[in-house]
Enzyme design. Sequence first.
Site, PDB file in Angstrom:
ATOM      1  N   ASP A   1     -25.845  -7.981 -18.861  1.00  0.00           N
ATOM      2  CA  ASP A   1     -26.621  -7.882 -19.825  1.00  0.00           C
ATOM      3  C   ASP A   1     -25.508  -8.958 -20.915  1.00  0.00           C
ATOM      4  O   ASP A   1     -24.385  -9.066 -19.824  1.00  0.00           O
ATOM      5  CB  ASP A   1     -25.746  -6.666 -20.487  1.00  0.00           C
ATOM      6  CG  ASP A   1     -27.075  -5.097 -19.896  1.00  0.00           C
ATOM      7  OD1 ASP A   1     -28.450  -5.701 -19.331  1.00  0.00           O
ATOM      8  OD2 ASP A   1     -27.195  -4.082 -20.248  1.00  0.00           O
TER       9      ASP A   1
HETATM   10  N1  URA Z   1     -26.584  -2.348 -15.538  1.00  0.00           N
HETATM   11  C1  URA Z   1     -26.582  -2.466 -16.318  1.00  0.00           C
HETATM   12  O1  URA Z   1     -26.605  -1.593 -17.208  1.00  0.00           O
HETATM   13  N2  URA Z   1     -26.166  -3.468 -17.241  1.00  0.00           N
HETATM   14  C2  URA Z   1     -26.159  -4.801 -16.263  1.00  0.00           C
HETATM   15  O2  URA Z   1     -25.475  -6.192 -17.000  1.00  0.00           O
HETATM   16  C3  URA Z   1     -26.551  -4.196 -15.039  1.00  0.00           C
HETATM   17  C4  URA Z   1     -26.213  -3.329 -14.761  1.00  0.00           C
END
Ligand code: URA
Length: 273
Positions: A103
Amino acid sequence: MRIDKLFADNGFGSRRDIKRLLHSRAVEVNGVVCADASFRVDPERDVFTVEGKPFRPRTTVYLMLNKPAGVITSTDDPAHRTVMDLLAPPWSLMDLFPVGRLDLDTEGLLVLTNDGPLTHRLTSPKTGVNKTYLAVLRDPVDEAAFAHYDAALRTGITFHDGYTCLPAVLARADNTGCHTDSDASAEHVPSTPHVQSSLHVPSIPLNDPYRTVLLTIREGKYHQVKKMFKALGNEVVYLKRVSMGSLDLDPALAPGAWRELTQDEALLLREGV
Ligand code: URA
């Protein structure tokens, strides 16, 4: 493979740059000038020179990046800075892409490569490669809460939409997986790390062991870890991927820094799937 693809993968610039280089008659393959961009070569067997100097091409490149918060995991984005924008030449000129997604606000281990088949194997839900995340949670996790989370995660958390996750493993974390300024003083860096000096490195609230956990999952749905803790009634306030398969994030890499994988690490990655 085509010589222009091979040269692009080795950082010689755009296809147009490579065409120009070839037309200038600067490239020889097995002692013969090659001016044809579509000429097919065998990178393992053919012998190359560029401007009279020997050139040994690489067919696959693997970088380990400590992704910082605030950059998007994509090769191209009209609105945000991407992980590719962190790279400098020659890597920025190679046709690399990220293995999986983190993310915008997630930090940590991201492999960038031009190895399509390996990327497919590492990201395929069928392969189920372990990924470990360090999460700082909003609410402290006391012994009772930890036991409850652990049991629920081992069984498989069910999201509000009815999706049940694969079993996951929870552990307490000390602060060793977290970035502090002193981490950047590389003690055992296998190759020189690179970092863009303009990068803003945020400070991270990692001083509470009761709020800091490690979670290992085998799948990679959108916001997976955040949704798992949300389903448990908590909230992730900081997230960092610390390992993928047998490959660990090098603690000497500050957010935004990257380096090539060592041969052993590349092997670990390939053998892990
Ligand atoms: N899980 C999440 O919530 N975000 C990420 O970036 C990776 C795994």
